[in-house]
Scaffold this motif. Structure first.
Motif, PDB file in Angstrom:
ATOM      1  N   VAL A  87      -4.710  -5.371   1.993  1.00 12.06           N
ATOM      2  CA  VAL A  87      -6.065  -5.349   2.529  1.00 12.06           C
ATOM      3  C   VAL A  87      -7.022  -5.593   1.361  1.00 12.06           C
ATOM      4  O   VAL A  87      -6.951  -4.885   0.348  1.00 12.06           O
ATOM      5  CB  VAL A  87      -6.380  -3.982   3.185  1.00 12.06           C
TER       6      VAL A  87
ATOM      7  N   GLU B 274      -4.268   2.299  -9.668  1.00 12.90           N
ATOM      8  CA  GLU B 274      -3.049   3.096  -9.577  1.00 12.90           C
ATOM      9  C   GLU B 274      -1.853   2.441 -10.263  1.00 12.90           C
ATOM     10  O   GLU B 274      -0.929   3.136 -10.706  1.00 12.90           O
ATOM     11  CB  GLU B 274      -2.703   3.378  -8.109  1.00 12.90           C
TER      12      GLU B 274
ATOM     13  N   GLU C 134      -8.288  -0.254  -5.770  1.00 17.30           N
ATOM     14  CA  GLU C 134      -7.517   0.986  -5.745  1.00 17.30           C
ATOM     15  C   GLU C 134      -6.085   0.755  -6.241  1.00 17.30           C
ATOM     16  O   GLU C 134      -5.547   1.543  -7.031  1.00 17.30           O
ATOM     17  CB  GLU C 134      -7.496   1.546  -4.322  1.00 17.30           C
ATOM     18  N   LEU C 135      -5.473  -0.329  -5.786  1.00 13.27           N
ATOM     19  CA  LEU C 135      -4.114  -0.651  -6.222  1.00 13.27           C
ATOM     20  C   LEU C 135      -4.085  -0.934  -7.721  1.00 13.27           C
ATOM     21  O   LEU C 135      -3.149  -0.527  -8.416  1.00 13.27           O
ATOM     22  CB  LEU C 135      -3.587  -1.859  -5.447  1.00 13.27           C
TER      23      LEU C 135
ATOM     24  N   LYS D 175     -10.012  -4.868   0.455  1.00 16.31           N
ATOM     25  CA  LYS D 175     -10.778  -3.762  -0.132  1.00 16.31           C
ATOM     26  C   LYS D 175      -9.913  -2.764  -0.893  1.00 16.31           C
ATOM     27  O   LYS D 175     -10.430  -1.926  -1.642  1.00 16.31           O
ATOM     28  CB  LYS D 175     -11.578  -3.034   0.955  1.00 16.31           C
ATOM     29  N   LYS D 176      -8.590  -2.840  -0.719  1.00 14.06           N
ATOM     30  CA  LYS D 176      -7.678  -1.936  -1.411  1.00 14.06           C
ATOM     31  C   LYS D 176      -7.278  -2.437  -2.796  1.00 14.06           C
ATOM     32  O   LYS D 176      -6.601  -1.728  -3.552  1.00 14.06           O
ATOM     33  CB  LYS D 176      -6.419  -1.718  -0.570  1.00 14.06           C
TER      34      LYS D 176
ATOM     35  N   LEU E 207       0.826  -1.198   0.000  1.00 10.21           N
ATOM     36  CA  LEU E 207       0.000   0.000   0.000  1.00 10.21           C
ATOM     37  C   LEU E 207       0.866   1.255   0.000  1.00 10.21           C
ATOM     38  O   LEU E 207       0.461   2.310  -0.480  1.00 10.21           O
ATOM     39  CB  LEU E 207      -0.922   0.003   1.225  1.00 10.21           C
TER      40      LEU E 207
ATOM     41  N   TYR F 127      -2.129 -10.520  -6.988  1.00  7.52           N
ATOM     42  CA  TYR F 127      -1.996 -10.080  -5.597  1.00  7.52           C
ATOM     43  C   TYR F 127      -1.714 -11.261  -4.666  1.00  7.52           C
ATOM     44  O   TYR F 127      -2.133 -12.390  -4.924  1.00  7.52           O
ATOM     45  CB  TYR F 127      -3.260  -9.330  -5.166  1.00  7.52           C
TER      46      TYR F 127
ATOM     47  N   TYR G  18     -13.160  -8.775  -4.617  1.00  9.06           N
ATOM     48  CA  TYR G  18     -12.606  -7.471  -5.027  1.00  9.06           C
ATOM     49  C   TYR G  18     -11.737  -7.643  -6.267  1.00  9.06           C
ATOM     50  O   TYR G  18     -11.773  -6.774  -7.167  1.00  9.06           O
ATOM     51  CB  TYR G  18     -11.784  -6.861  -3.892  1.00  9.06           C
TER      52      TYR G  18
END
Length: 254
Positions: free
Chosen positions: A186, A196, A192-193, A188-189, A160, A202, A247
């Protein structure tokens, strides 16, 4: 972002129970380790054989002879090479390893030797890249050796925090090697990752804590890490893995 690579969720485990939970949660691949508390070491063959009785998810085995740095002696390299041959015979999907020179660069001759021992197995360069001198050079060396995947946090304590380097690695890899983000992930991230960095692979443990079944306890004696109780444990949560998978699947629709 269109036409993204098929998302991959890899779960690191160090027990049969965690491997089962990872499978139940929908993991695409398992990083099979011993002693995750110290970053993961090579698991025993008996542990592997017991696990494959009940787990069918592809497993990539950690090849790390000890805790600590990644600058190994010849004896340690010999052990690593033999372990790769052994897990290849046992049918492992892949192996995970990394060797550095004292100057922080990837030890290409040793890495090539271990890559050759792996044959047609998948090969991942683990987070040795996160303590290497020049991560972009390390990535290029890994590509030239024929590694398939790099697991990295972007040279930060967690992925993160390492977003900037993760993005750069992914972009400069240009599909020549898979960049997998891990450490402190995490669920829920994940979207977002992805937004970006563009990364679609993952890595996480999905661990939750549990209390030992021991009734009698001598709290005055510690067998391992100072300050860490032998009566505190952790195991992968199928629910956490399932949430991460949800996710991850959602990025296909973005």
């Amino acid at each position: 972002m269109e036409n993204i690579k098929e998302p991959i969720l890899e779960i690191c485990v160090d027990s049969v129970a965690s491997a089962i939970a990872a499978q139940e949660g929908g993991a695409d691949r398992i990083e099979f380790c011993g002693h995750l508390m110290i970053g993961g070491t090579t698991p025993s063959p008996a542990f592997y054989e017991e696990t494959i009785k009940v787990v069918k998810v592809p497993m990539n085995v950690m090849i790390r002879p000890r805790f600590g740095d990644f600058c190994y002696t010849e004896d340690e390299v010999n052990i690593m090479e033999k372990e790769i041959h052994l897990f290849r015979k046992l049918g492992a999907n892949g192996v995970v390893f990394g060797v550095l020179n004292p100057d922080g660069r990837l030890n290409k001759p040793i890495m090539e030797r271990l890559r050759k021992a792996a044959g047609d197995m998948e090969c991942t360069l683990h987070r040795a890249i996160d303590v290497s001198l020049d991560p972009l050079s390390t990535m290029e060396d890994a590509i030239s050796i024929g590694m398939n995947t790099i697991l990295t946090s972007g040279q930060k304590e967690s992925c993160l925090e390492g977003v900037s380097l993760l993005k750069e690695l992914h972009e400069k890899a240009s599909g020549r090697i898979d960049i997998m983000a891990g450490a402190g992930l995490v669920p829920k991230k994940i979207p977002e990752l992805y937004a970006e960095t563009g990364i679609t692979s993952y890595h996480m443990s999905g661990a939750v804590s549990f209390d030992s079944k021991m009734i009698y306890r001598n709290e005055e004696v510690h067998m391992g890490i100072p300050g860490r109780s032998e009566y505190d444990g952790s195991v992968c949560s199928a629910e956490k893995v399932s949430l991460a998978k949800q996710y991850l699947n959602s990025i296909s629709n973005t």
